[in-house]
Scaffold this motif. Structure first.
Motif, mmCIF file in Angstrom:
data_model
loop_
_atom_site.group_PDB
_atom_site.id
_atom_site.type_symbol
_atom_site.label_atom_id
_atom_site.label_comp_id
_atom_site.label_asym_id
_atom_site.label_seq_id
_atom_site.Cartn_x
_atom_site.Cartn_y
_atom_site.Cartn_z
ATOM 1 N N ALA A 72 0.698 -1.325 0.010
ATOM 2 C CA ALA A 72 -0.053 0.054 0.064
ATOM 3 C C ALA A 72 0.803 1.294 0.056
ATOM 4 C CB ALA A 72 -0.875 0.214 1.325
ATOM 5 N N SER A 73 2.046 1.412 0.769
ATOM 6 C CA SER A 73 2.480 2.468 0.820
ATOM 7 C C SER A 73 3.715 2.495 -0.220
ATOM 8 C CB SER A 73 3.596 2.541 2.167
ATOM 9 O OG SER A 73 4.235 1.486 2.348
ATOM 10 N N TRP A 74 3.909 1.390 -0.979
ATOM 11 C CA TRP A 74 4.901 1.312 -2.137
ATOM 12 C C TRP A 74 4.263 2.119 -3.273
ATOM 13 C CZ3 TRP A 74 9.904 0.784 -3.140
ATOM 14 C CH2 TRP A 74 10.094 0.650 -4.604
ATOM 15 N N GLU A 75 2.807 1.680 -3.469
ATOM 16 C CA GLU A 75 1.945 2.137 -4.655
ATOM 17 C C GLU A 75 1.870 3.392 -4.351
ATOM 18 O OE1 GLU A 75 1.422 0.180 -7.314
ATOM 19 O OE2 GLU A 75 2.194 -1.487 -6.292
ATOM 20 N N ASN A 76 1.895 4.107 -3.315
ATOM 21 C CA ASN A 76 1.490 5.553 -3.098
ATOM 22 C C ASN A 76 2.816 6.302 -3.292
ATOM 23 O OD1 ASN A 76 -1.132 5.570 -2.240
ATOM 24 N ND2 ASN A 76 -0.699 4.931 -0.184
ATOM 25 N N LYS A 77 3.908 5.964 -3.213
ATOM 26 C CA LYS A 77 5.066 6.546 -3.857
ATOM 27 C C LYS A 77 5.196 6.868 -5.296
ATOM 28 C CE LYS A 77 7.990 4.691 -0.166
ATOM 29 N NZ LYS A 77 9.432 4.165 0.130
ATOM 30 N N SER A 78 5.953 7.826 -5.470
ATOM 31 C CA SER A 78 6.141 8.320 -7.044
ATOM 32 C C SER A 78 7.152 7.372 -7.612
ATOM 33 C CB SER A 78 6.471 9.553 -7.198
ATOM 34 O OG SER A 78 7.871 9.922 -6.616
ATOM 35 N N TYR A 79 7.522 7.298 -8.687
ATOM 36 C CA TYR A 79 8.390 6.421 -9.489
ATOM 37 C C TYR A 79 9.936 6.970 -8.804
ATOM 38 C CZ TYR A 79 5.163 4.103 -12.852
ATOM 39 O OH TYR A 79 4.152 3.646 -13.177
ATOM 40 N N GLN A 80 9.909 8.167 -8.923
ATOM 41 C CA GLN A 80 11.227 8.868 -8.364
ATOM 42 C C GLN A 80 11.423 8.292 -6.898
ATOM 43 O OE1 GLN A 80 13.414 10.624 -9.779
ATOM 44 N NE2 GLN A 80 12.644 11.777 -11.531
ATOM 45 N N GLU A 81 10.456 8.175 -6.001
ATOM 46 C CA GLU A 81 10.694 7.993 -4.599
ATOM 47 C C GLU A 81 10.888 6.325 -4.504
ATOM 48 O OE1 GLU A 81 7.825 10.593 -2.122
ATOM 49 O OE2 GLU A 81 6.865 9.399 -3.496
ATOM 50 N N ARG A 82 10.212 5.477 -5.350
ATOM 51 C CA ARG A 82 10.779 4.117 -5.424
ATOM 52 C C ARG A 82 12.079 3.921 -5.992
ATOM 53 N NH1 ARG A 82 5.159 1.998 -8.541
ATOM 54 N NH2 ARG A 82 3.882 3.286 -7.295
ATOM 55 N N ARG A 83 12.365 4.547 -6.913
ATOM 56 C CA ARG A 83 13.938 4.551 -7.420
ATOM 57 C C ARG A 83 14.966 4.971 -6.304
ATOM 58 N NH1 ARG A 83 16.211 7.519 -12.624
ATOM 59 N NH2 ARG A 83 15.072 9.419 -11.593
ATOM 60 N N ILE A 162 16.328 -7.343 -5.233
ATOM 61 C CA ILE A 162 16.370 -7.482 -6.410
ATOM 62 C C ILE A 162 15.105 -8.146 -7.040
ATOM 63 C CG2 ILE A 162 17.459 -8.626 -8.534
ATOM 64 C CD1 ILE A 162 18.993 -6.256 -7.007
ATOM 65 N N SER A 163 14.612 -9.266 -6.404
ATOM 66 C CA SER A 163 13.662 -10.015 -6.689
ATOM 67 C C SER A 163 12.256 -9.292 -6.320
ATOM 68 C CB SER A 163 13.634 -11.531 -6.552
ATOM 69 O OG SER A 163 13.979 -11.560 -5.097
ATOM 70 N N GLY A 164 12.354 -8.454 -5.437
ATOM 71 C CA GLY A 164 11.337 -7.840 -4.621
ATOM 72 C C GLY A 164 10.841 -6.452 -5.192
ATOM 73 N N LYS A 165 11.702 -5.483 -4.346
ATOM 74 C CA LYS A 165 11.304 -3.892 -4.805
ATOM 75 C C LYS A 165 11.749 -3.831 -6.230
ATOM 76 C CE LYS A 165 11.638 -1.775 -0.043
ATOM 77 N NZ LYS A 165 12.257 -1.041 0.656
ATOM 78 N N LEU A 166 12.710 -4.165 -6.532
ATOM 79 C CA LEU A 166 13.435 -3.702 -7.972
ATOM 80 C C LEU A 166 12.448 -4.458 -8.797
ATOM 81 C CD1 LEU A 166 15.619 -2.299 -9.622
ATOM 82 C CD2 LEU A 166 16.831 -4.413 -9.745
ATOM 83 N N GLU A 167 12.228 -5.589 -8.832
ATOM 84 C CA GLU A 167 11.374 -6.139 -9.921
ATOM 85 C C GLU A 167 9.990 -5.715 -9.886
ATOM 86 O OE1 GLU A 167 10.216 -8.570 -13.183
ATOM 87 O OE2 GLU A 167 12.264 -8.067 -12.217
ATOM 88 N N LYS A 168 9.445 -5.401 -8.580
ATOM 89 C CA LYS A 168 8.117 -4.581 -8.786
ATOM 90 C C LYS A 168 8.174 -3.404 -9.400
ATOM 91 C CE LYS A 168 3.944 -4.176 -6.111
ATOM 92 N NZ LYS A 168 3.290 -4.639 -7.210
ATOM 93 N N PHE A 169 9.281 -2.577 -9.057
ATOM 94 C CA PHE A 169 9.415 -1.313 -9.719
ATOM 95 C C PHE A 169 9.445 -1.570 -11.263
ATOM 96 C CE2 PHE A 169 12.680 2.380 -10.680
ATOM 97 C CZ PHE A 169 11.608 3.272 -10.492
#
Length: 180
Positions: A72-83, A162-169
Motif C-alpha cells: 500500500a505505501s509502495w503504491e503511494n510513492k512516485s516512481y522517483q521515490e521508489r527509485r 532485487i527480486s522484490g522491490k526492484l522487480e516490482k518497480f
C-alpha cells in the motif's frame, strides 16, 4: 563467458564478463524480464560461496539493504521515490561490500565480494540513468538497516531487494515498453 587459464586472470575475467553493456539503455532492462533474471547472479554466487571455505562469516558486519515491501505505501510513492528507495539500499550495501573487500579477505571471498560489488554497481548505473518524469527525489532508506557478518545473509537480503522491490518497480514501468 570467458575461459581463463591463469588464476591471476580469473578475477579480471569474471569482472569483465559481468559489467553492464554501456550501449544498452536502461529502458531495455525495464522491458526485458529475461535480462533482469540473468543479471541477478545471487544463486550463482551462493553456489560459489559453498566452495569458499571460511568465507561465510565476514570480519565486520555489513549493513543490509531495506527489503521490506509494504504494498500500500509502495503504491503511494512516485516512481522517483521508489527509485530513491532502491538506490539508497543499493548504495548502503555497496559501501559495506567495498569496506569488506578492502579488508584482507581470503582470495575466494575477495573475488565473490568483487563480483557482488560489480553486480550492485550495474543495477545502480541502470537505475540512476533511467529516465523518469516528475521532480527528482534523492535516495532515502525506507527502514533502519540491520547488520550482518554472514555473507549468506547479505546475499539473501540482496536477492530479496532485487527480486522484490526492484522487480516490482520494473513491472510498474513496463507500460513504457513498446512491443519488442
Amino acid at each position: 563467458m570467458c575461459v581463463c587459464v591463469c588464476p591471476g586472470l580469473l578475477l579480471l575475467c569474471m569482472v569483465a564478463s559481468e559489467v553492464w553493456d554501456a550501449e544498452t539503455k536502461p529502458i531495455d532492462f525495464v522491458c526485458n524480464r529475461t535480462a533482469r533474471r540473468v543479471m541477478n547472479i545471487v544463486a550463482e554466487m551462493e553456489r560459489a560461496l559453498s566452495d569458499c571455505n571460511g568465507v561465510v562469516t565476514l570480519s565486520t558486519p555489513v549493513q543490509l539493504p531495506c527489503t521490506e515491501l509494504h504494498v500500500a505505501s509502495w503504491e503511494n510513492k512516485s516512481y522517483q521515490e521508489r527509485r530513491g528507495d532502491i538506490v539508497a539500499s543499493l548504495r548502503l550495501l555497496i559501501e559495506g561490500v567495498k569496506i569488506m573487500r578492502a579488508l584482507s579477505q581470503p582470495e575466494c571471498g575477495a573475488s565473490l565480494l568483487q563480483r557482488l560489488e560489480n553486480n550492485i554497481n550495474n543495477y545502480l548505473i541502470i537505475l540512476t540513468n533511467l529516465q523518469l518524469s516528475g521532480p527528482v527525489v534523492g535516495p532515502s532508506l525506507s527502514c533502519l538497516p540491520l547488520r550482518s557478518q554472514s555473507l549468506s545473509t547479505v546475499l539473501l537480503r540482496y536477492n530479496q531487494l532485487i527480486s522484490g522491490k526492484l522487480e516490482k518497480f520494473m513491472v510498474n514501468l513496463e507500460d513504457r515498453c513498446t512491443n519488442q
